[in-house]
Design a protein around this motif. Structure first.
Motif: not given
Length: 228
Positions: A124-130, A132-149
């Motif tokens: 995702s083209n985004t900042d990691r903190a944002d 991570e907050a969205a994933l926590r909000l929706h309790d969406l589980q994935v296997d990894g995240v890489i951001t532009s940051e």
């Protein structure tokens, strides 16, 4: 789906709502407070051209976070349209949407079903903190995240895709990338040899050579993957 061993998937615009609705509020505010006559379309076009230029120039030692770019883009737009809107108020709307975006109704089911067969990684083209907050909000589980940051570059530049291949230990021919941006997701992934799906939720016009599949929602994509 035997051909693929992992999914790369975009986040904003693919799994959760992009900020178009918020931007319309922002553009309207700029227009109302502008000292010159201007249409919402003119404001939107100028804002997007400014952001696109900033994104392309932001990599490596010249990298700026998404929030930094949002500030710079808004400042340019306010100056150009001679608007006395309050930038902090307008940016707060965008920041809140990045942290608390609406989840598409097909997103959770798609991710949960997909992870039963193979790992799902978000790029995702985004900042990691944002994000991570969205994933926590929706309790969406994935296997990894890489951001532009993380990679100090934005799609469609190749850094994020190459980093994901290396970090998650997969080969480009074993991955399918899914995203709503024809240039950033489809174009960026294709240019490094990764197969792509264009999620065209809004029936936009356009095409890109060698796209594996075009769908209007993730339910259609689920059916395609089951047949692949």
């Amino acid at each position: 789906m035997a051909k693929y061993k992992a999914l790369f998937i975009n986040f904003y615009g693919t799994l959760v709502w992009e900020d178009e609705n918020i931007l319309q509020i922002v553009f309207r505010n700029i227009q109302v407070n502008s000292r010159r006559e201007c249409s919402l379309q003119e404001i939107g076009t100028y804002w997007w051209q400014s952001l696109s230029r900033l994104l392309l120039d932001s990599y490596g030692s010249a990298y700026q976070s998404q929030r930094q770019l949002a500030w710079e883009c808004l400042a340019e737009t306010l100056i150009y349209f001679d608007s006395f809107s309050r930038p902090d108020d307008l940016l707060a709307l965008q920041y809140a949407n990045w942290e608390q975006p609406n989840l598409y109704e097909d997103a959770r089911r798609f991710v949960e079903q997909a992870r039963q067969s193979y790992p799902v990684y978000i790029l995702s083209n985004t900042d990691r903190a944002d994000i991570e907050a969205a994933l926590r909000l929706h309790d969406l589980q994935v296997d990894g995240v890489i951001t532009s940051e993380d990679v100090r570059a934005y799609k469609p530049r190749p850094e994020m895709f190459r980093c994901a291949l290396d970090q998650f230990g997969v080969k480009r021919e074993d991955v399918l990338h899914i995203g709503d941006s024809l240039s950033g997701d489809v174009g960026g992934a294709t240019n490094v040899g990764i197969d792509t799906v264009w999620l065209n939720r809004k029936n936009k016009l356009g095409r890109f050579p060698h796209t594996r599949f075009i769908c209007s929602d993730l339910f259609q994509l689920s059916s395609y993957l089951l047949q692949a």
